[in-house]
Design an enzyme around this catalytic site. Structure first.
Site, mmCIF file in Angstrom:
data_model
loop_
_atom_site.group_PDB
_atom_site.id
_atom_site.type_symbol
_atom_site.label_atom_id
_atom_site.label_comp_id
_atom_site.label_asym_id
_atom_site.label_seq_id
_atom_site.Cartn_x
_atom_site.Cartn_y
_atom_site.Cartn_z
ATOM 1 N N THR A 43 0.815 -1.219 0.000
ATOM 2 C CA THR A 43 0.000 0.000 0.000
ATOM 3 C C THR A 43 0.854 1.277 0.000
ATOM 4 O O THR A 43 0.516 2.259 -0.648
ATOM 5 C CB THR A 43 -0.934 -0.031 1.234
ATOM 6 N N ALA A 49 0.724 10.398 -2.810
ATOM 7 C CA ALA A 49 1.958 11.135 -2.491
ATOM 8 C C ALA A 49 1.696 12.552 -1.987
ATOM 9 O O ALA A 49 2.358 13.499 -2.393
ATOM 10 C CB ALA A 49 2.892 11.139 -3.696
ATOM 11 N N ILE A 50 0.710 12.663 -1.103
ATOM 12 C CA ILE A 50 0.385 13.980 -0.546
ATOM 13 C C ILE A 50 0.661 13.974 0.952
ATOM 14 O O ILE A 50 0.334 13.017 1.657
ATOM 15 C CB ILE A 50 -1.080 14.344 -0.836
ATOM 16 N N HIS A 52 -0.603 15.456 4.049
ATOM 17 C CA HIS A 52 -1.889 16.063 4.392
ATOM 18 C C HIS A 52 -1.789 16.914 5.661
ATOM 19 O O HIS A 52 -1.168 16.505 6.632
ATOM 20 C CB HIS A 52 -2.952 14.987 4.660
ATOM 21 N N LYS A 253 -16.820 10.726 -4.218
ATOM 22 C CA LYS A 253 -15.582 11.484 -4.243
ATOM 23 C C LYS A 253 -15.080 11.557 -5.687
ATOM 24 O O LYS A 253 -15.144 10.576 -6.411
ATOM 25 C CB LYS A 253 -14.555 10.761 -3.364
ATOM 26 N N ILE A 338 -5.327 1.759 8.983
ATOM 27 C CA ILE A 338 -4.646 3.010 8.642
ATOM 28 C C ILE A 338 -4.874 3.244 7.153
ATOM 29 O O ILE A 338 -4.320 2.545 6.315
ATOM 30 C CB ILE A 338 -3.130 2.927 8.952
ATOM 31 N N SER A 340 -5.615 6.042 3.775
ATOM 32 C CA SER A 340 -4.717 6.755 2.868
ATOM 33 C C SER A 340 -3.899 7.843 3.571
ATOM 34 O O SER A 340 -2.982 8.401 2.997
ATOM 35 C CB SER A 340 -5.529 7.358 1.725
ATOM 36 N N CYS A 405 15.429 9.570 -19.203
ATOM 37 C CA CYS A 405 14.151 10.249 -18.958
ATOM 38 C C CYS A 405 14.119 10.850 -17.553
ATOM 39 O O CYS A 405 13.633 11.950 -17.355
ATOM 40 C CB CYS A 405 12.996 9.280 -19.125
ATOM 41 N N CYS A 440 10.093 6.651 -21.281
ATOM 42 C CA CYS A 440 10.387 5.557 -22.232
ATOM 43 C C CYS A 440 10.163 4.203 -21.590
ATOM 44 O O CYS A 440 10.174 3.191 -22.279
ATOM 45 C CB CYS A 440 11.793 5.693 -22.805
#
Lengths: 464, 420
Positions: A43, A49-50, A52, A253, A338, A340, A405, A440
């Site tokens: 998970t 990737a925030i 909060h 949401k 637990i 997000s 890249c 790529c």
């Protein structure tokens, strides 16, 4: 005979790794085990990737408290360890009158959660802040504290610090049963030898209800909630200035658009309640839904190439709060449900659990200072090795770009292979360096990198 | 960290050491340009042909057939012998802020290279599985041809036992050869198009002996992986007989080329939205003065020899630019009409014939028995019968003999396809 360990943390996701780090600062002999072949490889690796602020948590919950505390702890830790965080702020964008009206309620909730910096943004200011938003946005609520973060480095950093402080890490060890007796608990695994511990902390994420059952409880059930995401090319990055959040309404949401610290733009997630705890595949319907929503939110985004699609499973339960409890008699701590917010709250959860153990008389005073390890910078906002003339001068390997890249140098690949928590899979190498993650997807570099920087697989049950 | 950024100056700075870049560099030196610097981000120059071990290279430029690696070495040797400053493992990371030039990273450090002219020859890549939005698991065993050929030929890595090839372009058959070389059985090849996207003679010309079914009008709907081993175990497809699963341990996504246009876009040159490459005129000038583009960055994709011929034609343009300045900016648009995705060059510079006398026309859809027309307004200035029809993935070469019939004041020219 003493048990093998004072404490075993089951699950090396971001929460388990944070727990191992916390207890590595105490005198307890600690083991961190995980069924996967890396820390943070379930998970924890596939989220939005925030970092909060917790503005939209349910006021009064443990989650609200721990997210808000964890936000500060993780921001500080990230700064000390060199983990990329960009405090770009969020805009909750309203697309109709109902959503606009709902912003007031969210604002009130934010204040109840102790977050006081929200600000209403009118339609014309919104257009200035985000010129590439689709037509029809009528206003927004600004949440300046919301940040984007490198999601892969925190669990690696926590586990690295833990291991350096003497914690044992064992990978590819799936817990199959527990047998508690008076002074210790016997743990059996799918692979490798049994072992004994005095205390066990269940941080098993998607499997946390199963571990809870091993101790005879049926307190919650994990419903894997799948989130599919689409990552767009770096050339899309100038289109987006903030984390663009949907306004949650009775209709469900929506999806968000957010830059990543790697310089891409992500669109997602879906929210699909499943039963299969390993269903991390993407689906045609899921991707089509995201594209349809993305087209309305930001039409120009869809003109750019897609770099990656992925999906992650959130450990949702029937309860609307974290499931954290201590059973003194069983010497068992459950850290389940637990959701997000786990990344943000991880360090606060660990701190909280240690205080709970101290309350029941476990000797877990902090006996050493935390020393966050220096993590390689994976973020684009601070100079990376390929841009650093001084660094290349002292070691030319940082001037030899191997993954074009993502501009990952041979120096960084070499460093990853000899780091405290060296990768044991190609994906592990990707998460530590960004190599092969770019547009790529390995067309140019993957064959080369995998031959020249071979990872050594973890042996089942072996110590890392 | 910026205290040790060096700055150097060159006459022509070329980004990309594939057939187009190497040939442009060599020819510029032959035309007497003093300082020609070529940047190649890989350890060796040569570009894609480095890992294409089949014959058919060098036909139209060196006039001698050879395999890819031999061709790559030959072009590299010729450029070095001509006095080109070839810099390998050197990456152009962004444009210099002030004058025309690029910031580069190499083992020597970070450096600004200023130039009177810049040539972009950064090539193209195959669209990978993720960009094609193919759903399913994310197992090992999913390749593009580029990765596969490097793994097999350059690194002798094992790849699998049973493969499905997605795409039926020229490169797809090149991938089939690579798989045969690696001892991998091709279970089938499939394409969303109603027909093979290359000439029927290609497999024979390449010496491909293995026979496998080619499924047309067929697309991949899901990739199945084994959650324990993490390896591909099959793909789900949908085609004329309906949906089914094919067992395989390797999936190859071939062709469907995208130009590597990052530097071009960051440099603010105008892009042709249909090809994704910089919009160039028949002299291969981009919209930014002093910046030129050639090869598969501009027309994704043509064979290597035509890219090399682009480079040769461009050398003459750039040499002229160094001596006489940019020249007239007057151009006419070459529009892609019905049935056409894009035409390259997309702009017609009056008096400048297309490089090596050909326009590349990329079909937008598959059509049998068609003719190509070039019109200016209502006037038809060229007709070409396409005996073998048209199909996306296979370029149509339109000889530029009609350019003399264009009225410089007559507005845009349009190329389109008509059914017979």
């Amino acid at each position: 005979m003493d048990p093998d360990y004072d404490l075993v943390v089951v699950g090396a996701g971001v929460v388990g790794a944070a727990l191992a780090r916390e207890f590595s600062l105490t005198g307890l002999r600690t083991l961190l085990v995980d069924a996967g072949d890396d820390v943070g490889c379930a998970t924890s690796k596939a989220n939005t990737a925030i970092l909060h602020t917790g503005f939209d948590a349910k006021p009064g919950t443990l989650e609200s408290t721990l997210v808000s505390r964890g936000y500060r702890l993780l921001a500080d830790y990230a700064a000390a360890a060199g983990i990329a965080v960009e405090p770009i702020g969020a805009l909750l964008v309203a697309w109709d009158a109902d959503q606009l009206a709902a912003l007031d309620g969210i604002d009130t909730k934010a204040k109840k959660n102790g977050y006081l910096e929200t600000r209403a943004v009118g339609a014309s200011e919104l257009r200035e802040l985000e010129p590439d938003l689709g037509h029809g946005a009528v206003g927004a609520l600004a949440v300046p504290g919301e940040s984007i973060i490198d999601p892969w480095s925190p669990p690696i950093a926590f586990a690295t610090e833990a291991v350096r402080n003497g914690v044992t890490l064992q990978l590819r060890r799936r817990l199959t049963s527990v047998e508690a007796s008076d002074a210790r608990t016997l743990l059996s695994f799918e692979t490798g030898p049994n072992l004994t511990t005095r205390w066990l902390i269940n941080a098993a994420g998607l499997g946390s209800d199963l571990v809870d059952e091993m101790f005879g409880h049926r307190r919650f059930h994990i419903t894997p909630r799948r989130g599919q995401l689409i990552v767009f090319d770096k050339l899309a990055r100038p289109l987006v200035n903030h984390i663009l959040l949907p306004v949650p309404t009775a209709m469900g949401k929506g999806v968000l658009i957010a830059p990543t610290v790697f310089g891409n733009v992500m669109l997602g997630p879906t929210a699909e309640d499943l039963t299969d705890r390993r269903a991390t595949e993407t689906t045609a319907e899921g991707l089509a839904t995201l594209l349809e929503k993305g087209r309305r939110l930001m039409p120009k985004l869809l003109d750019e190439e897609v770099t990656a699609t992925y999906s992650g499973l959130r450990a949702a339960t029937e309860h609307d709060d974290y499931q954290i409890s201590v059973d003194e008699k069983q010497r068992y701590v459950c850290v389940g449900g637990i959701r997000s917010t786990g990344l943000t709250a991880s360090l606060a959860i660990a701190e909280h659990v240690r205080s709970l153990l101290a309350e029941v008389g476990v000797d877990c005073e902090l006996i050493r200072e935390s020393k966050p390890p220096a993590m390689p910078n994976l973020g684009d906002q601070t100079p990376r090795p390929y841009q650093d003339a001084t660094r290349i001068k002292s070691d030319p390997e940082y001037g030899r770009i191997a993954c074009h890249c993502e501009r990952v140098t041979r120096g960084e690949l070499r460093d990853a292979l000899v780091s405290t928590l060296a990768p044991t899979s190609v994906d592990g190498l990707r998460r530590r360096t960004r190599a092969m993650n770019g547009r790529c997807q390995g067309f140019f570099c993957a064959a080369n990198i995998q031959v020249e920087y071979p990872v050594v697989q973890a042996s089942p049950g072996g110590n890392s | 960290m910026n205290d040790s950024i060096r700055s150097t100056q060159t006459d022509v700075l070329i980004v990309g050491g594939g057939p187009a870049g190497l040939t442009a560099a060599r020819e510029l030196r032959r035309l007497g340009v003093a300082r020609v610097t070529l940047l190649e981000r890989e350890a060796e120059t040569g570009g894609i042909p480095r890992h294409c071990f089949h014959p058919g290279y060098g036909l139209r430029d060196l006039r001698r057939p050879m395999n890819g690696p031999t061709y790559a070495r030959r072009l590299s040797d010729l450029a070095i012998a001509a006095g080109v400053d070839v810099r390998t493992e050197t990456t152009a990371t962004r444009w210099s802020d002030s004058e025309l030039g690029l910031l580069v990273t190499s083992r020597l450090g970070v450096e600004t290279i200023r130039a009177t002219a810049v040539i972009l020859a950064t090539g193209a890549r195959e669209r990978p599985r993720s960009a094609r939005l193919v759903p399913g698991d994310r197992p090992d065993g999913v390749y593009t041809t580029g990765e596969l050929q490097q793994a097999v030929y350059l690194h002798k890595q094992p790849v699998g036992k049973r493969a499905v090839i997605v795409g039926a372009e020229l490169v797809s058959f090149s991938a089939a050869l690579t798989l045969a070389h690696a001892g991998v059985e091709v279970v089938s090849m499939l394409t969303e198009q109603p027909r093979v996207q290359t000439f029927p003679t290609v497999p024979i010309a390449l010496g491909l002996r293995q026979r496998f079914p080619i499924l047309t009008d067929t697309s991949v709907t899901r990739i199945n992986g084994d959650r324990t081993t993490g390896r591909v175990i099959g793909i789900e497809i949908t085609g004329p007989p309906g949906s089914r699963t094919i067992g395989c341990d390797t999936v190859l996504f071939t062709g469907d080329w995208i130009p590597d246009h990052e530097l071009a876009r960051l440099g603010g040159v105008r892009i042709d939205p249909a090809s994704g490459g910089p919009l160039v005129d028949t002299s291969l000038r981009t919209s930014r003065p002093g910046v030129f583009a050639a090869g598969n960055l501009v027309h994704p994709v043509e064979t290597a020899d035509l890219c090399a011929l682009d480079g040769k034609a461009l050398a003459a343009t750039v040499a002229d630019f160094l001596d006489h300045g940019p020249g007239s900016a007057d151009v006419l648009e070459v529009q892609a009409g019905d049935g056409i995705a894009w035409v390259s060059p997309g702009l017609l510079r009056i008096g400048a014939p297309a490089p090596h006398g050909r326009f590349t026309v990329w079909p937008a859809q598959a059509l049998a028995g068609v003719r190509l027309e070039v019109r200016q307004g209502t006037r038809v200035i060229k007709r070409k019968r396409l005996l073998d029809g048209a199909v996306p993935g296979r370029p149509i070469h339109l000889v530029s003999d009609w350019q003399s019939g264009v009225d410089p004041a007559g507005g845009p020219v349009c190329v389109w396809i008509r059914g017979n």
